[in-house]
Scaffold this active site. Structure first.
Site, PDB file in Angstrom:
ATOM      1  N   ARG A  26       1.162  -0.929  -0.270  1.00 43.75           N
ATOM      2  CA  ARG A  26       0.101  -0.515  -0.239  1.00 43.75           C
ATOM      3  C   ARG A  26       0.937   1.246  -0.163  1.00 43.75           C
ATOM      4  O   ARG A  26       0.148   2.253  -0.127  1.00 43.75           O
ATOM      5  CB  ARG A  26      -0.971  -0.230   1.529  1.00 43.75           C
ATOM      6  CG  ARG A  26      -1.853   1.302   1.550  1.00 43.75           C
ATOM      7  CD  ARG A  26      -2.729   1.101   1.790  1.00 43.75           C
ATOM      8  NE  ARG A  26      -3.871   1.481   2.284  1.00 43.75           N
ATOM      9  CZ  ARG A  26      -4.596   2.977   3.231  1.00 43.75           C
ATOM     10  NH1 ARG A  26      -3.971   3.380   4.664  1.00 43.75           N
ATOM     11  NH2 ARG A  26      -5.753   3.249   3.136  1.00 43.75           N
ATOM     12  N   ILE A  74      -7.442   7.157  -1.168  1.00 41.51           N
ATOM     13  CA  ILE A  74      -6.870   5.652  -0.669  1.00 41.51           C
ATOM     14  C   ILE A  74      -7.960   5.902   0.582  1.00 41.51           C
ATOM     15  O   ILE A  74      -8.202   5.862   1.250  1.00 41.51           O
ATOM     16  CB  ILE A  74      -5.571   5.933  -1.145  1.00 41.51           C
ATOM     17  CG1 ILE A  74      -5.219   4.300  -0.859  1.00 41.51           C
ATOM     18  CG2 ILE A  74      -4.944   5.704   0.203  1.00 41.51           C
ATOM     19  CD1 ILE A  74      -4.454   4.117  -0.985  1.00 41.51           C
ATOM     20  N   SER A  75      -8.855   4.648   0.096  1.00 36.63           N
ATOM     21  CA  SER A  75      -9.678   4.087   0.893  1.00 36.63           C
ATOM     22  C   SER A  75      -9.016   3.255   2.298  1.00 36.63           C
ATOM     23  O   SER A  75      -7.805   3.229   1.789  1.00 36.63           O
ATOM     24  CB  SER A  75     -10.568   2.613   0.212  1.00 36.63           C
ATOM     25  OG  SER A  75     -11.634   3.237  -0.404  1.00 36.63           O
ATOM     26  N   GLN A  76      -9.376   3.499   2.927  1.00 35.05           N
ATOM     27  CA  GLN A  76      -8.323   2.635   4.202  1.00 35.05           C
ATOM     28  C   GLN A  76      -8.663   1.026   3.895  1.00 35.05           C
ATOM     29  O   GLN A  76      -9.632  -0.127   3.466  1.00 35.05           O
ATOM     30  CB  GLN A  76     -10.168   2.742   5.898  1.00 35.05           C
ATOM     31  CG  GLN A  76     -10.981   1.697   5.835  1.00 35.05           C
ATOM     32  CD  GLN A  76     -11.580   2.103   6.977  1.00 35.05           C
ATOM     33  OE1 GLN A  76     -12.325   3.277   6.847  1.00 35.05           O
ATOM     34  NE2 GLN A  76     -11.278   1.765   8.060  1.00 35.05           N
ATOM     35  N   PRO A  77      -7.972   0.352   5.059  1.00 35.66           N
ATOM     36  CA  PRO A  77      -7.172  -1.555   3.849  1.00 35.66           C
ATOM     37  C   PRO A  77      -9.238  -2.280   4.178  1.00 35.66           C
ATOM     38  O   PRO A  77      -9.119  -2.451   3.365  1.00 35.66           O
ATOM     39  CB  PRO A  77      -6.274  -1.759   5.099  1.00 35.66           C
ATOM     40  CG  PRO A  77      -5.540  -0.399   5.160  1.00 35.66           C
ATOM     41  CD  PRO A  77      -6.803   0.656   5.551  1.00 35.66           C
TER      42      PRO A  77
END
Length: 684
Positions: free
Chosen positions: A50, A76-79
């Site tokens: 990431r 960027i979306s959270q994992p």
């Protein structure tokens, strides 16, 4: 897969090895532990770096469980969300997948570790070019990037086994549904407002037949395009009005200064006008913009003292657990109950109530009560529901004393929850997946048994019986809270605030028709949810419920700050840190008040923001703006996404305390507490 894919260069080997360890920890602690089970997804999340998809200055935060800013004002979306949405596609390997919203390219890389081909469409040209280059550099040859309107899909390569959309739309685009194979799955956030959506999974079951199911409450950037939002937000959205309004102008600043009631210190603040405005209100809700700011606690103490002395308020109710607050209550009211086997507020976040500021008020309350008759003493209670097992112990201890036979029955019923004592959240996951029977019936029967014996028990000791009933109610609601928390934040939030409201109304009933209460809780709980974007998500809160029940008998006071220091953690169950609060962002109430502070040379003031629904101040503040909320977790690196929400301040609160610069609360040092009597609530 090539062995050279995203292989590190020699000079970055040590840093990459550190990222690899953090990536494995992220998958274990943030993803697998929260219920993602697909081995395909877990392995993909372990393989994709990431950090490589983030700007260099953000890479140290790559494996925090949070969205992060990237180019073009996107995130960027959270994992966890990436993993959760990918699992929802039910991929088995070898599929053809369409992704809408390439962004940084991270999610496409995760998908490519499972699918045979990933076709991803990005509306913003800079992001499309950057993501394509990054994916190519890292060796993701089966990812194909297109710069186009994502709402129209990529028809040349249709049909797709699965489609995933990383932005929230008003409805499912028809073009995407047409490009789905029969039997294929489409996962997309849907909502009437770009900042509040329901994640849905659509399955194509026939040529013109689709089945839809809700998965979770989510929050994504708007899906912009011909079949999405025309400009990133609907015409009726409050955020559009915010976009049109510039940074607060001189006129707005001047109006705030004109109506402000400045003060230099907590001790010197003249609260007479505020006390007069509160009038005969039965419920006074005192907020806080953070859970770790000294000035907020100290002003709540000062105002609570004034209300007790001048208005005869009967009890304090806090955003804290019932049994822990009960220890404080016994202490301040000089009750002779045996000390419980636990210390008050000894679990995370310990600093929220175990601090010198609260200790000062507790000691004042004990001194005040000492000269009063028992029925005139001011009580101290908790409204929250996290103390599942402490409450069980309280019920059992009470029944052991008054009805040993009933205590044995209670142990059998509550025994259902015993395996989950160390981590109640895991009970919710087990009950939801059917791997363990739900404990709903036995804990509900236990509460019913207590209520059925009301007259027999209450005659012996009304206070202790009431305490036992409240603990039994807490257990029943906490069981449900942990059971439903996996359905999404909205359901669990609403249950928690409903529990706090019902506990508050039970207390008012217990203390009598003329009793009055002061509540200490976060702004997000006491401010009317109808005046914030919470309402768009279907959430309600304590303040909204109180206004609906008591009308003008409720008076609500918010608190805010621009900058300073705060006590908070970086992660749940993490250590307390003293963090720097960043200056407020533009288009926020905090930025407006900060500028008013600078212009007026007054860093602390009180504002009667509601103004009975009229005045120039009400008009100035009535335009929706951003508002900041910091809880026990503070993530300054993602502050805008993590801590700001839309609100209309004069509809949310009646009055508002402003402290331009603030300091952190002081947690109690264990050494300070050594040698104190067992009855002291904050003992070691």
């Amino acid at each position: 897969m090539s062995d050279q894919r995203h292989a590190p260069s020699q000079d970055k080997q040590s840093k990459t090895l550190d990222f690899s360890a953090r990536r494995r920890a992220m998958v274990h602690n943030q993803i697998a532990a929260r219920g993602v089970e697909s081995e395909h997804v877990l392995k993909a999340m372990e393989r994709v770096p990431r950090e490589q998809f983030l700007p260099e200055h953000m890479q140290e935060f790559a494996y925090d469980d949070t969205p992060l800013p990237i180019e073009e004002g996107q995130t960027i979306s959270q994992p966890y969300i990436v993993a959760f949405m990918t699992e929802a596609l039910n991929l088995e390997g070898g599929e053809k997948v369409l992704e809408i919203g390439t962004g940084s390219g991270y999610a496409a890389a995760v998908l490519s570790e499972i699918a045979s081909d990933v076709y991803t469409v990005e509306r913003l040209s800079e992001l499309a070019v950057t993501a394509a280059a990054k994916l190519s550099d890292l060796g993701y040859r089966n990812v194909h990037v297109l710069h186009a309107d994502g709402t129209r899909g990529w028809p040349e390569h249709a049909p797709y086994d699965a489609i995933i959309v990383a932005a929230g739309g008003p409805e499912v685009p028809a073009s995407l549904k047409r490009q789905l194979k029969i039997g294929g799955r489409l996962v997309i956030p849907i909502g009437t407002d770009p900042r509040a959506q329901e994640l849905v999974r659509v399955t194509r079951v026939g040529d013109d037949a689709f089945e839809s199911e809700d998965i979770a409450d989510v929050r994504f950037v708007p899906l912009v395009g011909e079949e999405g939002w025309a400009s990133g937000r609907p015409q009726s959205s409050p955020r559009q009005r915010t976009r049109r309004s510039a940074d607060p102008d001189d006129s707005a600043i001047s109006t705030v200064r004109e109506f402000s009631e400045p003060f230099d210190s907590m001790e010197d603040a003249d609260l007479d006008a505020l006390i007069a405005r509160i009038g005969d209100a039965r419920v006074v809700l005192l907020g806080e913009a953070t859970h770790g700011t000294s000035e907020f606690y100290r002003m709540r103490e000062r105002l609570s003292q004034e209300l007790i002395l001048k208005k005869g308020f009967r009890f304090i109710a806090i955003e804290g657990d019932w049994p822990d607050a009960a220890r404080v209550d016994h202490y301040v009211r000089h009750f002779e109950y045996p000390a419980s086997e636990w210390t008050a507020f000894a679990r995370f976040p310990t600093w929220m109530w175990r601090n010198r500021e609260v200790q000062s008020f507790v000691d004042w309350l004990r001194d005040y009560n000492e000269a009063k008759q028992p029925e005139q003493r001011v009580a101290f209670h908790g409204l929250d529901l996290y103390s599942l097992y402490t409450s069980i112990r309280s019920v059992l201890a009470y029944l052991d004393d008054v009805d040993p036979e009933a205590a044995e029955t209670a142990r059998e019923r509550y025994g259902c929850l015993t395996p989950w004592q160390s981590d109640p959240a895991t009970y919710g996951r087990a009950a939801l997946t059917g791997r363990f029977r739900s404990c709903e019936d036995p804990v509900a029967r236990m509460l019913s048994s207590l209520l059925e014996r009301r007259h027999a028990y209450a005659l012996r000791d009304g206070d202790r019986y009431f305490d036992a009933v409240q603990n039994a109610k807490l257990v029943a609601n906490a069981e449900r809270y942990y059971r439903i928390m996996y359905y999404g934040s909205r359901a669990s939030w609403n249950l928690r605030d409903r529990h706090m409201f019902e506990t508050l109304t039970s207390l008012l009933e217990f203390y009598g028709a003329n009793s009055k209460t002061i509540v200490w809780a976060h702004n997000s709980h006491v401010g009317d949810a109808l005046a914030t974007e919470m309402a768009l998500r279907g959430e309600h809160n304590l303040g909204q419920l109180c206004r609906a029940e008591f009308g003008r008998g409720v008076y609500t006071i918010g608190f805010g700050t621009d900058h300073g220091q705060v006590a908070a953690a970086s992660n749940w169950d993490g250590p307390m840190e003293i963090k720097t609060v960043r200056p407020a962002v533009s288009n926020s109430y905090e930025r407006l008040f900060h500028k008013a502070s600078q212009a007026g040379n007054s860093s602390r003031f009180l504002l009667n923001v509601a103004q009975n629904g009229k005045s120039d101040l009400y008009n100035v503040l009535g335009t929706p703006r951003l508002e900041r909320a910091i809880g026990v977790i503070y993530s300054p690196e993602t502050e805008l996404a993590s801590h700001y929400f839309q609100a209309v301040l004069p509809k949310q609160f009646d009055d508002y305390f402003w402290f331009d610069e603030t300091s952190a609360i002081t947690p109690l040092d264990t050494k300070e507490l050594e040698g104190l009597p067992d009855t002291y609530p904050f003992g070691v």
